[in-house]
Enzyme design. Structure first.
Site, PDB file in Angstrom:
ATOM      1  N   CYS A  56       7.191 112.145 -36.044  1.00  0.00           N
ATOM      2  CA  CYS A  56       8.004 111.153 -35.701  1.00  0.00           C
ATOM      3  C   CYS A  56       9.228 111.036 -36.760  1.00  0.00           C
ATOM      4  O   CYS A  56       8.939 111.303 -38.110  1.00  0.00           O
ATOM      5  CB  CYS A  56       7.251 110.010 -35.476  1.00  0.00           C
ATOM      6  SG  CYS A  56       8.465 108.455 -34.744  1.00  0.00           S
ATOM      7  N   ASP A  58      10.310 108.323 -37.826  1.00  0.00           N
ATOM      8  CA  ASP A  58       9.962 107.200 -38.575  1.00  0.00           C
ATOM      9  C   ASP A  58       9.905 107.645 -39.883  1.00  0.00           C
ATOM     10  O   ASP A  58       9.402 108.070 -40.432  1.00  0.00           O
ATOM     11  CB  ASP A  58       8.880 106.726 -37.897  1.00  0.00           C
ATOM     12  CG  ASP A  58       8.622 105.219 -38.684  1.00  0.00           C
ATOM     13  OD1 ASP A  58       8.563 104.776 -39.657  1.00  0.00           O
ATOM     14  OD2 ASP A  58       8.249 104.116 -37.685  1.00  0.00           O
ATOM     15  N   ARG A  60       8.819 105.820 -42.493  1.00  0.00           N
ATOM     16  CA  ARG A  60       7.860 105.559 -42.944  1.00  0.00           C
ATOM     17  C   ARG A  60       6.531 106.582 -43.057  1.00  0.00           C
ATOM     18  O   ARG A  60       5.581 106.515 -43.723  1.00  0.00           O
ATOM     19  CB  ARG A  60       7.135 104.432 -42.652  1.00  0.00           C
ATOM     20  CG  ARG A  60       7.767 103.053 -42.363  1.00  0.00           C
ATOM     21  CD  ARG A  60       7.317 102.030 -41.480  1.00  0.00           C
ATOM     22  NE  ARG A  60       7.287 102.218 -40.041  1.00  0.00           N
ATOM     23  CZ  ARG A  60       6.820 101.673 -39.207  1.00  0.00           C
ATOM     24  NH1 ARG A  60       6.262 100.393 -39.578  1.00  0.00           N
ATOM     25  NH2 ARG A  60       7.049 102.205 -38.025  1.00  0.00           N
ATOM     26  N   HIS A 117       1.380 108.305 -35.240  1.00  0.00           N
ATOM     27  CA  HIS A 117       1.387 107.346 -36.414  1.00  0.00           C
ATOM     28  C   HIS A 117       1.196 105.988 -35.613  1.00  0.00           C
ATOM     29  O   HIS A 117       1.485 105.491 -34.557  1.00  0.00           O
ATOM     30  CB  HIS A 117       2.488 107.416 -37.280  1.00  0.00           C
ATOM     31  CG  HIS A 117       3.710 106.840 -36.701  1.00  0.00           C
ATOM     32  ND1 HIS A 117       4.264 105.629 -36.913  1.00  0.00           N
ATOM     33  CD2 HIS A 117       4.555 107.643 -36.038  1.00  0.00           C
ATOM     34  CE1 HIS A 117       5.481 105.524 -36.256  1.00  0.00           C
ATOM     35  NE2 HIS A 117       5.646 106.856 -35.913  1.00  0.00           N
ATOM     36  N   CYS A 120       4.436 102.730 -33.944  1.00  0.00           N
ATOM     37  CA  CYS A 120       5.587 103.698 -33.256  1.00  0.00           C
ATOM     38  C   CYS A 120       6.458 102.797 -32.353  1.00  0.00           C
ATOM     39  O   CYS A 120       6.198 102.313 -31.492  1.00  0.00           O
ATOM     40  CB  CYS A 120       5.045 104.859 -32.700  1.00  0.00           C
ATOM     41  SG  CYS A 120       6.291 105.898 -31.998  1.00  0.00           S
TER      42      CYS A 120
END
Length: 240
Positions: A56, A58, A60, A117, A120
């Site tokens: 992803c 993302d 993080r 994860h 999301c």
């Protein structure tokens, strides 16, 4: 440092965010200095990763950080919600599909991992839009709205549920990983190489807060903790 050099440094620093410039300088004096020979080797002979990881966007969830990967070890493609589209050769632009094709046919990777994860945003946005017909932050005509519509088959398998949106979004993340593996197998080259035992497909899920990694056992359809002893030892020791 000469005045000209100082001016040049100030100008170059202004071309990028300060955080990136500071990070680059730390990279030069740290990892690049320690692994210079590795970078020279990669530049000379090219890359030869054995793993394609689809993750992803993302910020993080960085695969290279999670798996402590060195340069050249993992071929990574990241998109919103780590979605794998089904095989669909047409005139559209297919970023993720082209990365899969390149990794399998050109780089000849032997493993493909879909890494989902916790928390999301893409999963939650899809779930909220489905739950509330008046909540449509992402229309079907937008790039992101059309993209996350690919989550629909995974959501259909879950059926209608009356649980908190946070719980449903997490279950949807797991279901989407399983759907992603099914979509991978619609790619002829992927299906052929897996059938021949040359390519292996994997699903994984990362819990951001606790750093827990789960891997999919496709035979049972369950996600199993990876290296639970090592994870437990991390939290058994003083953290500060």
């Amino acid at each position: 440092m000469s005045e000209a050099a100082e001016i040049g440094q100030e100008r170059s620093a202004a071309l990028l965010p300060e955080r990136l410039v500071a990070g680059y300088e730390a990279f030069l004096s740290g990892r690049f200095a320690r692994e210079h020979e590795r970078f020279e080797h990669l530049a000379s002979v090219g890359q030869n990763p054995r793993i394609l990881l689809i993750g992803c966007c993302d910020s993080r969830v960085s695969p290279e950080v999670i798996f402590d990967a060195a340069p050249g070890e993992i071929f990574v493609v990241r998109n919103v919600a780590n979605i794998v589209p089904p095989y669909g050769p047409n005139g559209d632009h297919h970023g993720t599909s082209s990365a899969i094709e390149y990794a399998v046919l050109a780089l000849r990777v032997t493993h493909i991992v879909i890494l989902g994860h916790a928390s999301c945003g893409g999963m939650r946005a899809y779930a909220e839009a489905e739950r509330d017909p008046y909540f449509k932050p992402l229309s079907a005509g937008d790039f992101i709205g059309k993209w996350i519509s690919l989550i629909a088959p995974a959501a259909e398998r879950l059926g209608s549920v009356d649980e908190p949106i946070e719980v449903y979004s997490e279950r949807l993340a797991f279901a989407s990983i399983i759907q992603g593996l099914a979509n991978l197998r619609t790619f002829p080259a992927v299906a052929n190489l897996e059938k021949r035992g040359i390519l292996s497909l994997h699903g994984a899920y990362f819990g951001i807060a606790q750093g827990k990694l789960l891997a999919l056992d496709e035979r049972s359809g369950t996600f199993i903790p990876v290296s639970p002893d090592a994870h437990a030892a991390t939290f058994a020791e003083p953290r500060f």
